[in-house]
Design an enzyme around this catalytic site. Structure first.
Site, PDB file in Angstrom:
ATOM      1  CG  ASP A 198     -14.511  56.515  15.901  1.00 17.64           C
ATOM      2  OD1 ASP A 198     -14.735  57.327  15.051  1.00 17.64           O
ATOM      3  OD2 ASP A 198     -14.419  56.520  17.071  1.00 17.64           O
ATOM      4  CG  HIS A 199     -18.421  58.428  11.182  1.00 15.89           C
ATOM      5  ND1 HIS A 199     -18.917  58.724  12.290  1.00 15.89           N
ATOM      6  CD2 HIS A 199     -18.305  59.459  10.281  1.00 15.89           C
ATOM      7  CE1 HIS A 199     -19.235  59.978  12.240  1.00 15.89           C
ATOM      8  NE2 HIS A 199     -18.887  60.507  11.053  1.00 15.89           N
ATOM      9  CG  HIS A 261     -16.318  60.655  16.226  1.00 15.98           C
ATOM     10  ND1 HIS A 261     -16.361  59.344  16.067  1.00 15.98           N
ATOM     11  CD2 HIS A 261     -17.552  61.107  15.903  1.00 15.98           C
ATOM     12  CE1 HIS A 261     -17.651  59.143  15.565  1.00 15.98           C
ATOM     13  NE2 HIS A 261     -18.349  60.203  15.802  1.00 15.98           N
TER      14      HIS A 261
HETATM   15  C1  BG6 Z   1     -21.942  61.269  14.808  1.00 11.36           C
HETATM   16  C2  BG6 Z   1     -22.442  61.865  15.909  1.00 11.36           C
HETATM   17  O1  BG6 Z   1     -21.083  60.000  15.388  1.00 11.36           O
HETATM   18  O2  BG6 Z   1     -20.836  62.175  13.934  1.00 11.36           O
HETATM   19  C3  BG6 Z   1     -23.280  62.770  15.342  1.00 11.36           C
HETATM   20  O3  BG6 Z   1     -23.306  60.887  16.589  1.00 11.36           O
HETATM   21  C4  BG6 Z   1     -22.499  63.879  14.584  1.00 11.36           C
HETATM   22  O4  BG6 Z   1     -23.872  63.750  16.405  1.00 11.36           O
HETATM   23  C5  BG6 Z   1     -21.683  62.799  13.640  1.00 11.36           C
HETATM   24  O5  BG6 Z   1     -23.163  64.973  13.928  1.00 11.36           O
HETATM   25  C6  BG6 Z   1     -20.675  64.031  12.705  1.00 11.36           C
HETATM   26  O6  BG6 Z   1     -20.086  63.346  11.680  1.00 11.36           O
HETATM   27  P1  BG6 Z   1     -19.558  63.859  10.543  1.00 11.36           P
HETATM   28  O7  BG6 Z   1     -18.937  62.924   9.640  1.00 11.36           O
HETATM   29  O8  BG6 Z   1     -20.502  64.912   9.851  1.00 11.36           O
HETATM   30  O9  BG6 Z   1     -18.338  64.787  11.127  1.00 11.36           O
END
Ligand code: BG6
Length: 507
Positions: A198-199, A261
């Protein structure tokens, strides 16, 4: 008494954080995520000196690429996106350890070739049989790849070696499918070898939530239902979905972002203090609060969903979702989702957690706002506090990373007028260090066997359990509302809060 304090020993153990002999195999290496995030992150780790000598990077995909063609592809991705400057020496060392294996995910011969490539890298590059397999592929491919790794003996480490699997989201599309996936993965890889990405958990500002809460005396005493009126968690994006139809159509904002997230952010904001920051204790506390979390109904009033129509992003005209390339012109996929969750615990009883996310909103911002109750008594005339709203602590996850506190202050002058002011901590002003990218942190942690920032199977399943009733309700009740691109979502989202006498922040 400081000696033996588990918080200290957990930190001490993290040094030095350089990966030992190891290699990374990426499935789906020609995809968007690998090109934009994973490959640049690997380079950034190399340029920070955090990868071992002889590190092996192996791509697996259908392209008929030679090693040199793969190197060119990676180099292009790195030069376009890496955070750190391009350094020929770093590049040469990294490129030297690269390999590409051509094949489909159901191709036995290709997986046999992969096994030979790894064995060769073990011998020549000193990888020592320590491999992480990164599944940057659609969930319907997980099982096939995992079975192939098992069939070729790549999933089982010999004595003194390790094998790990890193899995990208989406992890299922509801509770039943997530359970099924967990079963498949866990029959081949033991849970301690599974790293679910979950980045958001890799972001500095998200890790700072726990530091902010538990290293200070200022916040924790008032971090509860006695003082907090409600919590708003917002992840707004200004981008649309052009080019992502294959992944997004039929998935929608709630599955894409809330299930993972936003529910993880809620867990970090709402959990109790762990007895240590060890993966076990941390994840146990997160799971505990998730088990106490449930959606508030009735969903016709406590949730909202929308789909963007044509509008202006800044001053640029943009098309609506149904006109985006690859989307079904009758698509019912929501690009905006909001819901109300409650946490049944002494700390949070009666405090609504409002979650919202959307594409093509006013601007890109992710933040968590804890909005406080009004003081029980105001010794001012009403017109002296007309411009005073509720106090708030706002954790700005991105961009302009930082923490903001909003409170009332006297307007200078002879009269007595109180209005909102902001006290603002900003990472870019307070620190000279640049934050690493989330994927740098997470790939390194997986190589180091540091699992704190990876949700467990139980967390993932519980998050689906929380969301599923809302998804089912939406399935049975019509279509998403419309909202114009560049605005802040459908009117139904505003009504959601207005019925409780509250409004969304306009970040
Ligand atoms: C991803 C989603 O997990 O997170 C995307 O699948 C989204 O739809 C992205 O755009 C957003 O990541 P960040 O790090 O740019 O907020």
């Amino acid at each position: 008494m400081q000696r033996g304090n588990p918080l200290r020993s957990a930190v001490d153990k993290r040094l030095p954080r350089i990966a030992g002999p190891s290699g990374l195999v990426i499935f789906g290496v020609t995809g968007d995520l690998a090109r934009k995030k994973l490959l640049p992150a690997v380079y950034d780790l190399a340029s920070r000196g955090l990868l071992p000598a002889g590190f092996a990077l192996v791509g697996f995909g259908r392209r008929d690429w030679s090693k040199e063609e793969f190197q060119d592809y990676v180099r292009e991705a790195v030069q376009a996106r890496a955070r750190t400057e391009f350094d020929q020496n770093v590049w040469d060392r990294l490129a030297d350890g690269m390999h590409f294996v051509t094949g489909a995910f159901d191709d036995d011969a290709a997986f046999d070739a992969l096994a030979s490539t790894l064995a060769e890298a073990d011998r020549r590059q000193g990888v020592h049989g320590n491999w992480a397999f990164y599944l940057s592929v659609p969930p319907e491919r997980f099982a096939g790849v995992v079975h192939q790794l098992d069939r070729c003996g790549m999933a089982k480490p010999a004595e003194g070696q390790w094998r790990r699997v890193i899995i990208e989201k989406p992890f299922g599309h509801d509770l039943a499918s997530a359970q099924e996936l967990n079963k498949v993965v866990n029959t081949v890889f033991p849970e301690h070898a599974v790293f679910r990405i979950d980045h958001y958990l890799g972001k500095e500002t998200v890790q700072n939530i726990l530091a902010l809460r538990f290293s200070n005396q200022l916040f924790e005493p008032i971090w509860n239902a006695n003082f907090i009126d409600h919590v708003q968690i917002t992840m707004a994006e200004d981008i649309g979905l052009g080019g992502r139809a294959g992944y997004y159509d039929g998935i929608g904002a709630a599955r894409d972002v809330i299930q993972n997230h936003l529910i993880q952010l809620l867990a970090l904001v709402a959990m109790e203090e762990p007895t240590s920051f060890s993966p076990r204790q941390l994840r146990a506390e997160k799971l505990k609060v998730l088990r106490a979390t449930s959606p508030t109904g009735p969903f016709s009033e406590t949730t909202a969903r929308g789909q963007y129509t044509a509008g202006l992003q800044g001053s640029v005209p943009v098309v609506g979702l149904r006109e985006e390339e690859g989307f079904d012109p009758d698509s019912k996929t929501e690009t905006f989702a909001a819901c109300t969750l409650e946490i049944n615990s002494r700390r949070w009883a009666g405090v609504p957690f409002y979650l919202r996310t959307g594409k093509r909103l006013g601007r890109r911002v992710t933040e968590i706002a804890l909005v406080f109750k009004r003081p029980p008594y105001q010794p001012f005339y009403p017109d002296q506090t007309n411009l005073l709203t509720n106090n708030a602590v706002v954790i700005r996850v991105q961009p302009d990373e930082g923490v903001l506190m909003r409170f009332g202050s006297k307007v200078p002058g002879v009269g007595l007028e109180v209005r909102d002011v902001n006290m603002d901590f900003s990472y870019s002003e307070a620190f000279t260090e640049q934050s690493p990218e989330a994927y740098e942190r997470l790939i390194l942690d997986a190589l180091l066997d540091e699992s704190s920032l990876f949700p467990t199977n139980s967390e993932v399943e519980r998050s689906w359990e929380i969301l599923d009733p809302i998804l089912e309700y939406w399935d049975e009740h019509g279509e998403p509302d419309e909202y114009e691109a560049g605005t802040w979502g459908p009117a139904s989202a505003d009504r959601m809060l207005e019925k409780d006498g509250r409004t969304w922040r306009r970040p």
